[in-house]
Design a protein around this motif. Sequence first.
Motif, mmCIF file in Angstrom:
data_model
loop_
_atom_site.group_PDB
_atom_site.id
_atom_site.type_symbol
_atom_site.label_atom_id
_atom_site.label_comp_id
_atom_site.label_asym_id
_atom_site.label_seq_id
_atom_site.Cartn_x
_atom_site.Cartn_y
_atom_site.Cartn_z
ATOM 1 N N ILE A 632 41.280 39.115 55.371
ATOM 2 C CA ILE A 632 40.990 38.827 54.003
ATOM 3 C C ILE A 632 39.943 40.104 52.887
ATOM 4 O O ILE A 632 40.410 40.701 52.963
ATOM 5 N N GLN A 633 41.138 39.698 51.545
ATOM 6 C CA GLN A 633 40.835 40.578 50.271
ATOM 7 C C GLN A 633 39.136 40.792 49.769
ATOM 8 O O GLN A 633 38.986 39.981 49.385
ATOM 9 N N ARG A 634 38.990 42.037 50.166
ATOM 10 C CA ARG A 634 38.287 42.134 49.573
ATOM 11 C C ARG A 634 37.900 42.625 48.260
ATOM 12 O O ARG A 634 38.514 44.257 48.452
ATOM 13 N N TYR A 635 37.364 42.286 47.073
ATOM 14 C CA TYR A 635 37.777 42.973 45.759
ATOM 15 C C TYR A 635 36.204 44.506 45.369
ATOM 16 O O TYR A 635 35.209 44.294 45.500
ATOM 17 N N LYS A 636 37.166 45.113 45.036
ATOM 18 C CA LYS A 636 36.078 46.834 45.052
ATOM 19 C C LYS A 636 36.075 46.593 43.898
ATOM 20 O O LYS A 636 35.333 47.305 42.611
ATOM 21 N N GLY A 637 36.650 46.298 43.163
ATOM 22 C CA GLY A 637 37.029 46.517 41.192
ATOM 23 C C GLY A 637 37.981 44.997 40.335
ATOM 24 O O GLY A 637 38.390 44.193 41.375
ATOM 25 N N LEU A 638 37.211 44.713 39.690
ATOM 26 C CA LEU A 638 37.979 44.020 38.502
ATOM 27 C C LEU A 638 39.343 44.336 37.997
ATOM 28 O O LEU A 638 40.182 43.119 38.117
ATOM 29 N N GLY A 639 39.529 45.295 37.984
ATOM 30 C CA GLY A 639 40.952 45.845 38.233
ATOM 31 C C GLY A 639 42.330 45.810 39.128
ATOM 32 O O GLY A 639 42.859 45.557 39.343
ATOM 33 N N GLU A 640 41.381 44.627 40.727
ATOM 34 C CA GLU A 640 42.536 44.312 41.425
ATOM 35 C C GLU A 640 42.314 42.683 41.679
ATOM 36 O O GLU A 640 43.214 42.153 41.691
ATOM 37 N N MET A 641 41.519 41.905 39.861
ATOM 38 C CA MET A 641 42.245 40.826 40.120
ATOM 39 C C MET A 641 43.389 40.778 39.365
ATOM 40 O O MET A 641 43.544 41.723 38.036
ATOM 41 N N ASP A 642 43.935 39.661 38.850
ATOM 42 C CA ASP A 642 45.333 39.419 37.675
ATOM 43 C C ASP A 642 44.335 38.294 36.932
ATOM 44 O O ASP A 642 43.865 38.046 37.228
ATOM 45 N N ALA A 643 45.032 38.524 35.289
ATOM 46 C CA ALA A 643 44.248 37.803 34.767
ATOM 47 C C ALA A 643 43.802 36.435 34.609
ATOM 48 O O ALA A 643 42.287 36.155 34.355
ATOM 49 N N ASP A 644 44.853 35.450 35.686
ATOM 50 C CA ASP A 644 44.498 34.146 35.509
ATOM 51 C C ASP A 644 43.276 34.182 37.150
ATOM 52 O O ASP A 644 42.165 32.718 37.096
ATOM 53 N N GLN A 645 43.020 35.196 38.034
ATOM 54 C CA GLN A 645 42.295 35.110 38.669
ATOM 55 C C GLN A 645 40.929 35.670 37.840
ATOM 56 O O GLN A 645 39.539 35.024 38.615
ATOM 57 N N LEU A 646 41.219 36.451 37.116
ATOM 58 C CA LEU A 646 39.503 36.800 36.812
ATOM 59 C C LEU A 646 38.944 35.935 35.647
ATOM 60 O O LEU A 646 37.929 35.798 35.799
ATOM 61 N N ALA A 647 40.085 34.933 35.095
ATOM 62 C CA ALA A 647 39.203 33.871 34.441
ATOM 63 C C ALA A 647 38.819 32.755 35.022
ATOM 64 O O ALA A 647 37.843 32.403 34.924
ATOM 65 N N GLU A 648 39.179 32.849 36.054
ATOM 66 C CA GLU A 648 38.929 31.254 36.805
ATOM 67 C C GLU A 648 37.873 31.324 37.383
ATOM 68 O O GLU A 648 36.912 31.260 37.891
ATOM 69 N N THR A 649 37.417 32.966 37.915
ATOM 70 C CA THR A 649 35.943 33.419 38.781
ATOM 71 C C THR A 649 35.170 33.812 37.802
ATOM 72 O O THR A 649 33.950 33.845 38.217
ATOM 73 N N THR A 650 35.926 34.059 37.081
ATOM 74 C CA THR A 650 34.348 35.284 35.925
ATOM 75 C C THR A 650 33.907 35.151 34.413
ATOM 76 O O THR A 650 33.007 35.551 34.005
ATOM 77 N N MET A 651 35.331 34.255 33.347
ATOM 78 C CA MET A 651 35.448 34.701 32.290
ATOM 79 C C MET A 651 35.436 32.844 32.100
ATOM 80 O O MET A 651 34.521 32.889 30.920
ATOM 81 N N ASP A 652 35.962 32.173 32.520
ATOM 82 C CA ASP A 652 36.084 30.918 32.461
ATOM 83 C C ASP A 652 34.888 30.254 32.694
ATOM 84 O O ASP A 652 33.907 30.342 32.915
ATOM 85 N N VAL A 653 34.252 29.328 31.111
ATOM 86 C CA VAL A 653 32.500 28.940 31.321
ATOM 87 C C VAL A 653 32.594 27.957 32.116
ATOM 88 O O VAL A 653 31.746 27.564 32.632
ATOM 89 N N ARG A 654 33.689 26.965 32.699
ATOM 90 C CA ARG A 654 33.626 25.933 33.631
ATOM 91 C C ARG A 654 33.787 26.020 34.857
ATOM 92 O O ARG A 654 33.612 25.515 35.587
ATOM 93 N N HIS A 655 33.928 27.305 35.010
ATOM 94 C CA HIS A 655 33.527 27.437 36.519
ATOM 95 C C HIS A 655 32.947 29.397 36.574
ATOM 96 O O HIS A 655 31.993 29.484 37.869
#
Length: 702
Positions: A632-655
Amino acid sequence: MTPSRSEYNARHLSVLEGLEAVRKRPGMYIGSTDSRGLMHCLWEIIDNSVDEALAGYGQEITVVLHADGAVEVHDDGRGIPIDVEPRTGLPGVEVVFTKLHAGGKFGGGSYSASGGLHGVGASVVNALSARLDVQVDRGGKTYQMSFRHGEPGRFLDKGRPSPHAEFAPFTEGSELDVVGRAKRGVTGTRIRYWADEQIFTADARFSYEDLARRARQTSFLIPGLRITVRDQRGLPGTPGEFGVHEEVFQHDGGIAEFVDHLAVDSPVTDVWRLHGEGRFKETVPVLDDTGRSRLTEVERTCEVDLAVRWGIGYDTTVRSFVNIIATPKGGTHQAGFEAALLKTFRKQVEANARRLKAGTDKVEKDDVLAGLTAVLTVRLAEPQFEGQTKEVLGTPAVRQIVARVVEKELTARLTATSRHGKQQAGALLEKVVAEMKSRISARVHKETQRRKNALETSSMPAKLVECRSTDVERSELFIVEGDSALGTARLARSSNHQALLPIRGKILNVQKASITDMLANTECAALIQVIGAGSGRTFDLSAARYGKVIMMTDADVDGAHIRTLLLTLFYRYMRPLVEAGRVYAAVPPLHRVEVVNPGGKANEMVYTYSERELDGLLARLEREGRRYREPIQRYKGLGEMDADQLAETTMDVRHRMLRRIRVEDAEAAEHAFALLMGSEVAPRKDFIIEGAAQLDQDRIDA
């Protein structure tokens, strides 16, 4: 017919005598008939007991809020006189409680300095009470007298005392009953009264919090005085809701300890005590031996006692008192104090202008008051208050006396030759000059700052990635860690309304730094410039360029540290932004679980935000017989995410999920910041040692 003219002559005039005037116009004497007026009546009784202690005749005061609505005040002073007053032929107790402008504080023989100088306190409370009982211990006996609506008499109680008991007024002459024996040498007064429900509003209540605050304040002002406050009402929402609640207040450190109690920020100076006195003359009416009033010139002495302390913050707390009576609206003593402060600091800044790099600009009062905590007390006989509520001191001569004392004593502190004294004086002058420069800079910035659009040149930091929208309510500023997170966030953001500002590493700890160091720090200055509303006292919430400021840091220990440093900056220098609920923390996921779907169906990506949520997800998948990919992937930093993952989980106001930063209790938050981020190491060390056993070592990136 010609209409008859209304007659208006002497027989249409009303003459209210004695306590009848108080019941007819209570607001003239206590300000209002709501909870504030109810508390003012209690202050009048308590102040009489405090005056006894102030004169050196008592050490204990007890205030009890009874369940039946009564309030009782007990002191161990000399006791109200019980002998006959020669002019009226009435016992002293009755004179005090039934005659306006009568008492022991007019001639100056009993009290050299007192708060209750208008002589209407006890009698006004009596007039506005459904019942008042007073007991006096003097000469080995306990004397008692009771009143209903200010009229003396006896209540025919059947069991517990009640304001509704049958009352027999005195008809021929007043009598002071002996109801018990007092121990030899024991003196004091007990007053118990029920406020008249016909006078006060239905929602008027005694406030335990206000009472405790006043008791604590008085115990600071009279070192050694012990004040006990007991609440027996059991009212919902009060400390005594589930039983009798009692607090005891006693402080031997005086107003220096009071300043330490009031101050919440880290110190720039120690608590400085400034003492002095002055004399003045005034013409006042004095009663001669025949009872006639004659204008006489008398000489007064005004004693000034002041405790001041400057901290690194910019909030100002000044408490002023006259004969230990609070003057929340100031008066001549506070005006003299502030004028002397400004005059003294202007002289010292001008004398050290080159060293301080102050230029030709002048220090203003707000620059000097920033970070100041002060308690000012003056003592003088028969002060002139503006109104019976005693909120403003009006004696003109006090202003000059306070100003002279403050100027002399403060100048000596600022020109001290000792090493420690010079160090504190230098730090304080630097703080005042920094406040002056910050004020001037903020004014210039406010005059020139405009929201830049794409067609205008921008004076913003080069690393700011601006959004296109000029709608403040919709726009968002994301604060991200470094260039790597910026690169991903730039691709993940909505460029229309989401701006990005990267910060390098951990910003300055502003809890320990001066305002000059804070403004000189690149990261702090960039944040203040980008938000665009100024800082400290000059912060203007309406000028903020973004509706939301979102801290997007890594989900590790370092990210939490950076978030704490940012919060410290926001809380100390942009507090209205926090109080308005416009500061947020992004909540990035901790894990990504790839759930394997059967057949040719694409696998499902599920994000979890805590270990508990992950355990719950895995348990559910096991119950449902579904598989997931290991590891299971454990994120230690935002740099480990790609743009789509960051948008979907942290920046997109819908999610996304945001955590709003609130300040429910500013004082508690200030103490927390001082503990975790302040210059005092010992309390933080104790905190770490106490919490070390609760820390999961796996969470430490080492």
